[in-house]
Design a protein around this motif. Structure first.
Motif, PDB file in Angstrom:
ATOM      1  N   GLN B 120       0.830  -1.202   0.000  1.00  0.00           N
ATOM      2  CA  GLN B 120       0.000   0.000   0.000  1.00  0.00           C
ATOM      3  C   GLN B 120       0.870   1.260   0.000  1.00  0.00           C
ATOM      4  O   GLN B 120       0.609   2.199  -0.733  1.00  0.00           O
ATOM      5  CB  GLN B 120      -0.925  -0.006   1.226  1.00  0.00           C
ATOM      6  CG  GLN B 120      -1.988  -1.083   1.178  1.00  0.00           C
ATOM      7  CD  GLN B 120      -3.061  -0.773   0.164  1.00  0.00           C
ATOM      8  OE1 GLN B 120      -3.668   0.282   0.189  1.00  0.00           O
ATOM      9  NE2 GLN B 120      -3.281  -1.684  -0.765  1.00  0.00           N
ATOM     10  N   ALA B 123       2.550   1.483  -3.382  1.00  0.00           N
ATOM     11  CA  ALA B 123       1.651   1.961  -4.431  1.00  0.00           C
ATOM     12  C   ALA B 123       1.539   3.483  -4.362  1.00  0.00           C
ATOM     13  O   ALA B 123       1.645   4.171  -5.377  1.00  0.00           O
ATOM     14  CB  ALA B 123       0.282   1.310  -4.295  1.00  0.00           C
ATOM     15  N   GLY B 124       1.341   4.006  -3.153  1.00  0.00           N
ATOM     16  CA  GLY B 124       1.237   5.455  -2.984  1.00  0.00           C
ATOM     17  C   GLY B 124       2.495   6.167  -3.462  1.00  0.00           C
ATOM     18  O   GLY B 124       2.433   7.125  -4.220  1.00  0.00           O
ATOM     19  N   LEU B 125       3.645   5.652  -3.028  1.00  0.00           N
ATOM     20  CA  LEU B 125       4.921   6.268  -3.424  1.00  0.00           C
ATOM     21  C   LEU B 125       5.120   6.186  -4.932  1.00  0.00           C
ATOM     22  O   LEU B 125       5.548   7.157  -5.564  1.00  0.00           O
ATOM     23  CB  LEU B 125       6.091   5.579  -2.716  1.00  0.00           C
ATOM     24  CG  LEU B 125       6.166   5.733  -1.196  1.00  0.00           C
ATOM     25  CD1 LEU B 125       7.384   4.987  -0.646  1.00  0.00           C
ATOM     26  CD2 LEU B 125       6.221   7.195  -0.782  1.00  0.00           C
ATOM     27  N   MET B 129       3.048  10.151  -4.739  1.00  0.00           N
ATOM     28  CA  MET B 129       2.607  10.771  -3.489  1.00  0.00           C
ATOM     29  C   MET B 129       3.771  10.710  -2.496  1.00  0.00           C
ATOM     30  O   MET B 129       4.596   9.799  -2.567  1.00  0.00           O
ATOM     31  CB  MET B 129       1.387  10.039  -2.924  1.00  0.00           C
ATOM     32  CG  MET B 129       0.131  10.245  -3.767  1.00  0.00           C
ATOM     33  SD  MET B 129      -1.183   9.054  -3.419  1.00  0.00           S
ATOM     34  CE  MET B 129      -1.731   9.566  -1.805  1.00  0.00           C
ATOM     35  N   GLN B 133       1.769  11.986   2.640  1.00  0.00           N
ATOM     36  CA  GLN B 133       0.458  11.922   1.987  1.00  0.00           C
ATOM     37  C   GLN B 133      -0.074  10.494   1.978  1.00  0.00           C
ATOM     38  O   GLN B 133      -1.257  10.258   2.240  1.00  0.00           O
ATOM     39  CB  GLN B 133       0.565  12.427   0.530  1.00  0.00           C
ATOM     40  CG  GLN B 133       0.734  13.925   0.419  1.00  0.00           C
ATOM     41  CD  GLN B 133       1.132  14.358  -0.989  1.00  0.00           C
ATOM     42  OE1 GLN B 133       1.655  13.569  -1.774  1.00  0.00           O
ATOM     43  NE2 GLN B 133       0.879  15.622  -1.311  1.00  0.00           N
ATOM     44  N   ARG B 137      -3.497   9.462   3.781  1.00  0.00           N
ATOM     45  CA  ARG B 137      -4.632   9.169   2.908  1.00  0.00           C
ATOM     46  C   ARG B 137      -4.889   7.661   2.738  1.00  0.00           C
ATOM     47  O   ARG B 137      -6.014   7.253   2.496  1.00  0.00           O
ATOM     48  CB  ARG B 137      -4.396   9.787   1.514  1.00  0.00           C
ATOM     49  CG  ARG B 137      -4.197  11.283   1.526  1.00  0.00           C
ATOM     50  CD  ARG B 137      -5.483  12.012   1.497  1.00  0.00           C
ATOM     51  NE  ARG B 137      -6.400  11.472   0.495  1.00  0.00           N
ATOM     52  CZ  ARG B 137      -7.645  11.893   0.333  1.00  0.00           C
ATOM     53  NH1 ARG B 137      -8.114  12.837   1.115  1.00  0.00           N
ATOM     54  NH2 ARG B 137      -8.413  11.366  -0.589  1.00  0.00           N
ATOM     55  N   ILE B 138      -3.796   6.876   2.803  1.00  0.00           N
ATOM     56  CA  ILE B 138      -3.921   5.460   2.448  1.00  0.00           C
ATOM     57  C   ILE B 138      -3.749   4.549   3.662  1.00  0.00           C
ATOM     58  O   ILE B 138      -4.587   3.691   3.941  1.00  0.00           O
ATOM     59  CB  ILE B 138      -2.883   5.072   1.361  1.00  0.00           C
ATOM     60  CG1 ILE B 138      -2.973   6.023   0.161  1.00  0.00           C
ATOM     61  CG2 ILE B 138      -3.052   3.610   0.950  1.00  0.00           C
ATOM     62  CD1 ILE B 138      -4.309   6.059  -0.537  1.00  0.00           C
ATOM     63  N   PRO B 141      -6.250   5.549   7.297  1.00  0.00           N
ATOM     64  CA  PRO B 141      -7.669   5.174   7.289  1.00  0.00           C
ATOM     65  C   PRO B 141      -7.879   3.664   7.442  1.00  0.00           C
ATOM     66  O   PRO B 141      -8.805   3.226   8.133  1.00  0.00           O
ATOM     67  CB  PRO B 141      -8.159   5.649   5.907  1.00  0.00           C
ATOM     68  CG  PRO B 141      -7.208   6.714   5.503  1.00  0.00           C
ATOM     69  CD  PRO B 141      -5.880   6.334   6.098  1.00  0.00           C
ATOM     70  N   GLN B 142      -7.016   2.885   6.819  1.00  0.00           N
ATOM     71  CA  GLN B 142      -7.148   1.429   6.936  1.00  0.00           C
ATOM     72  C   GLN B 142      -6.731   0.961   8.328  1.00  0.00           C
ATOM     73  O   GLN B 142      -7.341   0.068   8.913  1.00  0.00           O
ATOM     74  CB  GLN B 142      -6.278   0.730   5.890  1.00  0.00           C
ATOM     75  CG  GLN B 142      -6.701   1.030   4.464  1.00  0.00           C
ATOM     76  CD  GLN B 142      -5.831   0.290   3.455  1.00  0.00           C
ATOM     77  OE1 GLN B 142      -5.805  -0.928   3.421  1.00  0.00           O
ATOM     78  NE2 GLN B 142      -5.112   1.032   2.637  1.00  0.00           N
TER      79      GLN B 142
END
Lengths: 245, 221
Positions: B120, B123-125, B129, B133, B137-138, B141-142
């Motif tokens: 996760q 994927a963001g990086l 992002m 961030q 954002r990722i 929340p999870q």
């Protein structure tokens, strides 16, 4: 051979994990619009190589040039990653966001793009990968092939110049491999620069401009697909191809 | 041992007195869990940080809080800091409870953050992002969703631990039981009654946590 504008150049790249030297002096050049497929046994360093190009792994030595510019991992990281998309074996979709939100997330957050424009672009990309009807679905309700196509659309939303694929079909059921390869083929035809790690030799033959064979942390042979598959120069390439074909 | 009839009679007679202390116990618990969660989140982020200094601070905090009794922490805050700033009874107790549960909540959050697949973050990086961030954002929340069941348990612990505020003379549940006992010399009756109050609240809340866990389990892929 026509000389393409250089997109990526990897020069004398080295990377170790602890005492294990995974990449030993890798040099690779990819021109704009070219598709390079990396093949080789597992553990030969294929994935590590493309992860280094996206700086998910930080190189120990050598240089990486993107569009002729040497990349300093301390400074240019997010900017470079916005230019270089990555598709993972296990999709890595964001499970708490809908398909559309997955695609819109990075443009909105990293680029601070306009929301309405981003949404239109996301819908266009979904149509392109054939999943318009799944815009409001959550990733958990999709098949593996659909997930991977969403992941490709998510990467494309950042308008990358280069796309890296790390075994994009290895986690898929056999009957779902085709739809993902088809999407990638379409992307190649549109002129996207791509580096693909895959075990799909048929796809490599059909789509690749160049096939590079990696063995023990080195690219030991790189040639046009028909050459490497029909008439490999290196003994180890021949052995590997005999095993997988 | 008091008879059931006597207990019931006293329970009904003292019912009106319990209303205010009950409310205070709730206020203490809720305030301490909210502030404790903020502290816990902050400390958890320090703990997963790449900076050794940040991790050291987080570990030191957790070590000190888990290594000392809560009642001592409450006394330090109430009596010790009295001359520096007078926090008053409520906030001395609430803050002590918050700082205390914060150490445990930090471990809950750290565990949830680290339980999120590292793909996760990658994927963001890879989408360009930043780490921050992607965390906000990722990952968070999870992680927050996974923290809800253990946070429910922490809430129950905090509720029971709030009884220690009686020792700085706050008029919460346990304090009232002590006063009623002292006035009547009928100690057993009132301590059993107050135990019943705690038990009923904890059971009700355990049920709520259970329902939430079931709901969340449905949402997981």
């Amino acid at each position: 051979m026509e000389k393409q504008r250089e997109m990526i150049r990897v020069q004398n790249l080295k990377k170790s994990f602890g005492k294990v030297e995974v990449l030993k002096d890798v040099t690779l050049q990819v021109g704009k619009g070219e598709v390079v497929v990396l093949i080789g046994a597992s553990g030969s360093g294929k994935s590590t190589l493309i992860r280094c190009i996206n700086f998910l792994e930080i190189k120990d030595g050598g240089e990486i040039y993107i569009e002729g510019k040497s990349i300093d991992p301390k400074k240019d990281l997010t900017k470079v990653r916005q230019k270089v998309g990555m598709v993972f074996q296990h999709f890595n979709l964001f499970p708490h966001k809908t398909v559309l939100e997955n695609i819109m997330e990075a443009p909105l957050i990293a680029k601070k793009a306009d929301k309405e424009e981003t949404k239109q672009e996301a819908l266009r990309l979904l149509q392109k990968v054939g999943l318009s009807e799944k815009a409001d679905a959550y990733p958990s309700s999709l098949s593996g092939g659909q997930k991977q196509r969403v992941a490709i659309a998510r990467s494309l939303a950042m308008k990358p110049e280069i796309m890296l694929f790390d075994e994009p079909t290895s986690a898929l059921d056999p009957e779902l491999v085709g739809e993902v390869l088809e999407t990638m083929k379409q992307l190649a035809q549109e002129g996207m620069t791509m580096i693909i790690v895959t075990h799909e030799m048929g796809f490599a033959k059909e789509v690749a401009d160049w096939v590079a064979f990696m063995n023990q942390g080195k690219i030991i042979e790189m040639a046009r697909p028909q050459e490497i598959f029909n008439n490999p120069k290196e003994e180890r390439t021949r052995e590997f191809l005999n095993r997988v074909l | 041992m008091p008879s059931i009839a006597h207990l019931t009679e006293e329970f009904l007679r003292t019912l009106p007195f319990f209303w205010k202390p009950l409310l205070l116990t709730f206020q203490l618990t809720i305030a301490s869990v909210i502030v404790g969660s903020i502290i816990g989140l902050f400390v958890a982020l320090l703990k997963v940080s790449k900076l050794p200094v940040a991790r050291f601070i987080a570990n030191a905090y957790i070590m000190i809080i888990r290594g000392t009794p809560l009642v001592v922490q409450i006394f330090v805050l109430y009596f010790g800091f009295y001359k520096v700033i007078d926090l008053g009874q409520f906030w001395s107790a609430a803050l002590a409870l918050a700082i205390h549960s914060g150490a445990y909540i930090a471990e809950i959050f750290r565990g949830s953050i680290q339980s999120i697949d590292k793909g996760q973050m990658e994927a963001g990086l890879s989408l360009g992002m930043s780490t921050r961030q992607t965390m906000r954002r990722i990952i968070l929340p999870q992680a927050m969703k996974r923290s809800i069941p253990p946070l429910g348990n922490q809430f129950i612990l905090s509720l029971k631990e709030s009884s220690l505020a009686a020792f700085i003379a706050m008029d919460e549940l346990f304090s009232l039981a002590r006063r009623l006992s002292a006035e009547t010399f009928d100690e057993m009756t009132y301590f059993l009654i107050v135990a019943l109050y705690y038990l009923v609240i904890v059971m009700a809340f355990t049920y709520v946590v259970h329902i939430m866990e079931k709901r969340l389990a449905k949402g997981e892929a």
